[in-house]
Design a protein around this motif. Structure first.
Motif, mmCIF file in Angstrom:
data_model
loop_
_atom_site.group_PDB
_atom_site.id
_atom_site.type_symbol
_atom_site.label_atom_id
_atom_site.label_comp_id
_atom_site.label_asym_id
_atom_site.label_seq_id
_atom_site.Cartn_x
_atom_site.Cartn_y
_atom_site.Cartn_z
ATOM 1 N N GLU A 107 0.827 -1.204 0.000
ATOM 2 C CA GLU A 107 0.000 0.000 0.000
ATOM 3 C C GLU A 107 0.865 1.259 0.000
ATOM 4 N N VAL A 108 1.949 1.253 0.776
ATOM 5 C CA VAL A 108 2.842 2.418 0.808
ATOM 6 C C VAL A 108 3.557 2.584 -0.526
ATOM 7 N N LEU A 109 4.080 1.488 -1.081
ATOM 8 C CA LEU A 109 4.756 1.562 -2.369
ATOM 9 C C LEU A 109 3.808 1.990 -3.478
ATOM 10 N N SER A 110 2.532 1.619 -3.330
ATOM 11 C CA SER A 110 1.543 1.986 -4.351
ATOM 12 C C SER A 110 1.385 3.500 -4.465
ATOM 13 N N LEU A 111 1.578 4.202 -3.363
ATOM 14 C CA LEU A 111 1.419 5.661 -3.363
ATOM 15 C C LEU A 111 2.447 6.348 -4.246
ATOM 16 N N ILE A 149 5.724 -0.355 -6.701
ATOM 17 C CA ILE A 149 5.583 -1.814 -6.642
ATOM 18 C C ILE A 149 6.392 -2.415 -7.786
ATOM 19 N N THR A 150 7.683 -2.402 -7.592
ATOM 20 C CA THR A 150 8.650 -2.897 -8.571
ATOM 21 C C THR A 150 9.564 -3.904 -7.875
ATOM 22 N N PRO A 151 10.324 -4.686 -8.629
ATOM 23 C CA PRO A 151 11.266 -5.600 -7.969
ATOM 24 C C PRO A 151 12.201 -4.892 -6.998
ATOM 25 N N LEU A 152 12.681 -3.710 -7.376
ATOM 26 C CA LEU A 152 13.587 -2.965 -6.504
ATOM 27 C C LEU A 152 12.877 -2.484 -5.238
ATOM 28 N N GLY A 153 11.664 -1.952 -5.387
ATOM 29 C CA GLY A 153 10.930 -1.455 -4.230
ATOM 30 C C GLY A 153 10.570 -2.553 -3.251
ATOM 31 N N HIS A 177 -2.200 -6.039 -14.238
ATOM 32 C CA HIS A 177 -2.409 -4.594 -14.380
ATOM 33 C C HIS A 177 -1.687 -3.844 -13.265
ATOM 34 N N TRP A 178 -1.841 -4.326 -12.034
ATOM 35 C CA TRP A 178 -1.157 -3.683 -10.910
ATOM 36 C C TRP A 178 0.357 -3.680 -11.118
ATOM 37 N N ALA A 179 0.889 -4.819 -11.556
ATOM 38 C CA ALA A 179 2.334 -4.909 -11.775
ATOM 39 C C ALA A 179 2.783 -3.961 -12.886
ATOM 40 N N GLN A 180 1.967 -3.837 -13.929
ATOM 41 C CA GLN A 180 2.336 -2.986 -15.058
ATOM 42 C C GLN A 180 2.388 -1.519 -14.658
ATOM 43 N N GLN A 181 1.418 -1.098 -13.829
ATOM 44 C CA GLN A 181 1.381 0.307 -13.432
ATOM 45 C C GLN A 181 2.086 0.561 -12.097
ATOM 46 N N ALA A 182 2.619 -0.516 -11.481
ATOM 47 C CA ALA A 182 3.362 -0.415 -10.214
ATOM 48 C C ALA A 182 2.544 0.248 -9.129
ATOM 49 N N SER A 183 1.240 0.039 -9.149
ATOM 50 C CA SER A 183 0.360 0.693 -8.196
ATOM 51 C C SER A 183 -0.959 -0.054 -8.128
ATOM 52 N N LEU A 184 -1.702 0.150 -7.015
ATOM 53 C CA LEU A 184 -3.009 -0.479 -6.844
ATOM 54 C C LEU A 184 -4.159 0.427 -7.281
ATOM 55 N N VAL A 185 -3.867 1.526 -7.923
ATOM 56 C CA VAL A 185 -4.921 2.458 -8.316
ATOM 57 C C VAL A 185 -5.842 1.797 -9.343
ATOM 58 N N PRO A 186 -7.126 2.165 -9.360
ATOM 59 C CA PRO A 186 -8.057 1.592 -10.343
ATOM 60 C C PRO A 186 -7.594 1.866 -11.778
ATOM 61 N N PHE A 187 -8.022 0.988 -12.671
ATOM 62 C CA PHE A 187 -7.635 1.122 -14.065
ATOM 63 C C PHE A 187 -8.847 0.852 -14.951
ATOM 64 N N ALA A 188 -8.756 1.234 -16.211
ATOM 65 C CA ALA A 188 -9.851 1.046 -17.149
ATOM 66 C C ALA A 188 -10.029 -0.433 -17.456
ATOM 67 N N THR A 189 -11.235 -0.932 -17.251
ATOM 68 C CA THR A 189 -11.515 -2.347 -17.493
ATOM 69 C C THR A 189 -13.013 -2.549 -17.666
#
Length: 249
Positions: free
Chosen positions: A46-50, A54-58, A138-150
């Motif tokens: 959740e913190v990394l999502s901000l 959300i990457t391998p390094l993070g 989708h989360w991995a691609q955008q490195a975040s938990l924010v909503p996306f178009a679907t």
């Protein structure tokens, strides 16, 4: 290689809680480590999502920090010692009878077989690929938990907590070949939790073993243990809550 970090952190967390368990029972330390690991993983993601981290390094940095902290604490405890009580509800394996050994062996056989299936076969069910694993991707691609178009509303409306461990392994392993470990771990954890709950309710050694065998042989549970369905993960969280609540009664 980065995918090993969460497992290493979990092992250290088990050692920490087991060393501090007043009743010297591995099951209590294991279950509390599961709760702690789940809470830390959720908070970390959740913190990394901000910051879209959300990457391998993070994730590696987050788990590396946890590993370093736990190692320091365990080292200090090893030097200073941790006071413990002698009372224990544990099941001494060396004193099991023939029938009890057979039952315990059956549990281990089921766990081993489902683990092999989990590691060999990637997620294949249509419903899982349609919205659960695609949401993780989708989360991995955008490195975040924010909503996306679907066009699948479940992907934005369903709570993400149970799928956060899937996301972690998906990102660290750079693929989905380890994600089945999450529901398998939930099955193993549920078996452990069932024996611990039975012990706290006054069940003897054989009762505890039968409780674990009952959970391990649930047909739908065996199927879900090798497929990233989230029902088993949610059920395990409930059992962890019960295991912590019963001693308070």
């Amino acid at each position: 290689m980065l995918a090993i970090l969460p497992f290493l952190a979990f092992i250290l967390l088990v050692a920490l809680f087991w060393a501090h368990a007043p009743d010297h029972d591995f099951r209590r330390g294991f279950l509390r480590a599961c709760i702690g690991m789940g809470a830390y993983t959720t908070l970390l993601v959740e913190v990394l999502s901000l910051i879209k981290g959300i990457t391998p390094l993070g994730l590696a940095a987050g788990y590396g920090f946890l590993i370093m902290t736990l190692s320091i604490i365990l080292l200090k405890w090893r030097i200073g010692g941790v006071p413990r009580e002698e009372k224990s509800l544990s099941i001494p394996l060396h004193s099991l009878g023939l029938l009890e050994r057979a039952l315990v062996s059956s549990i281990f056989l089921i766990a081993f077989a489902t683990l092999l299936v989990s590691l060999i076969y990637p997620p294949q069910a249509y419903e899982i690929l349609r919205w659960q694993m695609s949401r993780v991707a989708h989360w991995a691609q955008q490195a975040s938990l924010v909503p996306f178009a679907t066009g699948v509303e479940n992907q934005n409306t369903m709570a993400p907590v149970a799928q956060i461990p899937l996301l972690v392994l998906y990102v660290l392993a750079r693929g989905d070949y380890l994600v089945n470990i999450v529901p398998w771990s939930a099955m193993v954890g549920s078996v452990v939790a069932s024996t611990w709950i039975a012990a706290n309710l006054g069940g003897d050694r054989r009762t505890q073993i039968f409780a674990g065998l009952f959970v391990a042989t649930i047909p739908l549970g065996i199927a879900m243990a090798s497929s990233p369905e989230m029902e088993y993960v949610l059920a395990f969280y409930v059992m962890c809550a019960i295991s912590e609540s019963i001693p308070l009664l």
